[in-house]
Design a protein around this motif. Sequence first.
Motif, PDB file in Angstrom:
ATOM      1  N   GLN A  20       0.821  -1.200   0.000  1.00 13.37           N
ATOM      2  CA  GLN A  20       0.000   0.000   0.000  1.00 13.37           C
ATOM      3  C   GLN A  20       0.858   1.253   0.000  1.00 13.37           C
ATOM      4  O   GLN A  20       1.984   1.262   0.485  1.00 13.37           O
ATOM      5  CB  GLN A  20      -0.916   0.017   1.234  1.00 13.37           C
ATOM      6  N   THR A  65      -5.423   5.815   0.834  1.00 12.90           N
ATOM      7  CA  THR A  65      -4.613   4.610   0.690  1.00 12.90           C
ATOM      8  C   THR A  65      -4.789   4.008  -0.698  1.00 12.90           C
ATOM      9  O   THR A  65      -5.916   3.769  -1.131  1.00 12.90           O
ATOM     10  CB  THR A  65      -4.984   3.562   1.755  1.00 12.90           C
ATOM     11  N   THR A 119      -3.854   0.748  -2.946  1.00 13.21           N
ATOM     12  CA  THR A 119      -3.386  -0.637  -2.865  1.00 13.21           C
ATOM     13  C   THR A 119      -2.908  -1.078  -4.236  1.00 13.21           C
ATOM     14  O   THR A 119      -3.652  -1.006  -5.212  1.00 13.21           O
ATOM     15  CB  THR A 119      -4.511  -1.574  -2.385  1.00 13.21           C
ATOM     16  N   ASP A 134       5.286  -1.077   2.578  1.00 16.81           N
ATOM     17  CA  ASP A 134       4.316  -0.013   2.332  1.00 16.81           C
ATOM     18  C   ASP A 134       5.032   1.333   2.241  1.00 16.81           C
ATOM     19  O   ASP A 134       6.089   1.545   2.830  1.00 16.81           O
ATOM     20  CB  ASP A 134       3.276   0.029   3.451  1.00 16.81           C
TER      21      ASP A 134
END
Length: 637
Positions: free
Chosen positions: A386, A413, A415, A523
């Motif tokens: 992410q 966010t 993904t 991430d």
Amino acid sequence: MKEHDDMTTRYAILSHRWGAEVNYEEMIGLMKMEEEERNDVKQRHGYQKIVESCKQAMKDGYKWLWVDTCCIDKRSSAELSEAINSMYRWYQNAQLCYAYLHDVDEPTFPTERDDGKFENGWPEWFVRGWTLQELIAPEQVKFFNKDWVPIGNKRRLASTLKDITGIPREVLTSGLTGKRLSVAQIMSWAANRRTTRVEDRAYSLMGLFGVNMPMLYGEGKKAFRRLQLEIIREFSDHSIFAWQPRTPRTSSVLAEDPSNFWCCSDVEKVEPNEFVDKLIEQSCCSDSKRIEVFRDAAHSQQFLTFMVSNAGIQVLLPVIPSHDSPSLLRAILACTRQGTLVTVDLVSSGRSFARTSIYSLLSGTHPEFKTLQLIHYQDTNETRCQSVLDDRCASFHGFTRRCAYPCEFTGNTVTHTFLSEDLIVVVYANDDARSCFAIGLGHYLGQEWVHVVDGGRSPTKEENWTVIGRKAYRRMWRARAKHARLVANYDNPSRKTYFIQHVHLTRSIQAVRLVWNIQEAGDLEVVVDVTECPGCCGGPCTRTTEYGLRKTASDYSYRLQLDNQLAFADKCFGQQIAVSHAMHPYVCLAPHIDSWVIMATTPVAILYALEIYLRICGPLALVSAALIAPWSPPYLV
């Protein structure tokens, strides 16, 4: 109601754009309704279509007429599934099809595109998904305007219909039987058509390919993947892989929907001998032994058939490796576009290969036949990463998010759903400053990366923000390997490292400052800020990248220690926050440790300052009571 065999019964059939229709249940219960309810049904435009088409059928000498709105009991899933799987045959076996164009007023068929009158330049009937097979399947199609005045038939209008639909004249006049058409070419006819239900984009094409499959409304775009797999099991046609997405991306080797075949109207499949001849010609191969290998492989059973399993699609194809990476290669298909063999770019994902766009130099070697396992689905359990976007600072300076390309996302966010390659571009703009910029959040061969580019001027009224996003996307996509390598070269997994990219905005005294950090889990944390920069960075087009917290402790002018967490700083920058290296009773932890006083001109700035130090220094529990002082400006921390 009475059932008849479509093979022996003479009947006409209606093709139309759905609106306020009368369904099966209402039709059989019409005479049992209260008069007011019955009159309401009869006033519907759909009821009038049934009445007028019945009148036309009787006038043409037919006893029976089939209308999809009232002749299918949609309460029964079994009957609905049977009807959809039989639909092409029913239209094909009809003696005459009435095509009702509800948005044509004139007594003649429209022969020229009219964007002012029609949303897509032509009557809506020509952009609907189901009407494609309803145009091709029947031998005779008669067109009517909104007042049921006949305005032409399929044979006489074949040239005009070809221009409207892209369907070859010979298909319009004599059907699909006996034609050497590629899968990609047939798919291209549906590329710009629409359906109300996503699943119907696939279901409406089954008859054109002569395949059947169960109806699963609710499966969404999976329906089109199932359709392609059924076609692959039925035909060994490489052109099913010849699609091109309008936006470069990495995905399975199957198209997401028919629109991916937008450029395939001239794709033709080739037989093995012709394929080898073109392969030799295009690769400039003169080695007799290699040519013999080509011919043996092209006539092998493995090349002529596809093996489909839950692991993927196994196929034998000639490939050329990429110069940049052994995991990238270009495969050559047994189909042509304008006389040249079609190629697709592939990237390895474990033992299988996914579809991508290389934009890199090939190795220059001759192609070699290789057995490939092609990914035909995206594993929902696949490892994902992410990117968390913090753009509050940009919003404070008047820059708001305008679009995300190629797809929108909610929240902050992003993904990345495919580990091989992925990219999403987010566009920000300030209308008052007439400035915009684009941030790319990408993933390339296992490496996350982030990049920012100046977006130039804001789009005109005729354009939209998607235009800016598309341009930035293509620019970053072509350079994604470079951006990923840049991050990989400076990333130090042994400690938390922050990176800074500074990009000046053209015709502006502002610059974008991008700060990001890669977490242990892979991430990406990204902070977007805008600061004043009146040419100090070397001009409006200068772009530099600074890497923070990379020097040794002795190279820095300042240090900050809170809760035993030590951070170093070279300098302080920005208009909103000023830092003083001093002692202050509210934040002093110990007499021998330097403490800082932060003077902020706005309460918003102090929140951002606090968040930055929280990120760098860790928890501030010991001094949390003294972090925000309730005094009038300037605010103290």
